[in-house]
Design a protein around this motif. Sequence first.
Motif, short mmCIF file in Angstrom:
data_model
loop_
_atom_site.label_atom_id
_atom_site.label_comp_id
_atom_site.label_asym_id
_atom_site.label_seq_id
_atom_site.Cartn_x
_atom_site.Cartn_y
_atom_site.Cartn_z
N ARG A 277 34.90 -54.42 -53.54
CA ARG A 277 35.84 -54.33 -52.40
C ARG A 277 35.90 -55.66 -51.69
N TRP B 153 40.46 -52.46 -52.40
CA TRP B 153 39.60 -52.29 -53.77
C TRP B 153 39.92 -53.60 -54.83
N TYR C 72 41.19 -54.03 -57.74
CA TYR C 72 41.76 -53.46 -58.98
C TYR C 72 41.38 -54.43 -60.23
#
Length: 233
Positions: A89, A211, A213
Amino acid sequence: MTTPEHQPPTPDPASKDRVFRSPMGIVGGVALLAIVLWLGVDALVRGEGRTQWLALAALILIVPLVSAFTLRPAVYANEDRLRIRNPLRVIVLPWGQIASLRSGYSNEAVTKSGTKFQLWAVPVSLRARKKAARRSARAAAERSAAARGERGGRAGGGMGLGGLGFGAPRGDADADGPMRAETDKVMDDLRELLENRETAESAQGEVTVRWAYEVVGPAVAGAVLLVILLAMS
């Protein structure tokens, strides 16, 4: 109309980020990645059939995770906000939203709503704390011995320990206060920024969490591929 050649230069940001990272984490990550890539590439080149697919799936899964937990973590601080880049994160905390910066078994930023965010890039080292405490105690003892020697030297015609050059504080002693572990010094710097900037108008705003990704996506893809290959065996 103003042409691009005549546009005024873009002003530099009011304050640049100070970046804090874990040197040991980076060294460990590079070593782990070297081992994983060596084994994985060897399996891809020399393996046959399903072994190559298993090696590929393992690489897709392991490499992003190793990078995320060792090379990726960083803390960026400027006069307006604290940005924490953790393994999975990215958290942006305006100073006005931070209630405290805590140090225990881990270093954490606590928001005014009570949410805690760990600072992965600034890990707590109990060993470093104990080492700093021992050095601080030793330096204090040496300063005390030097002071007694100076008093004795003055009383005895300048021939005390201090007069002979013994008992003087060593060069690594911190005369201004107790010695601190490096990560504790980092937290002290961040607390000073928080104290100075928490009420500033430019340091207000909302907490944002995103987040990673770019890490989660490849790792999930590798895990799915690995599960499918193992189920087909």
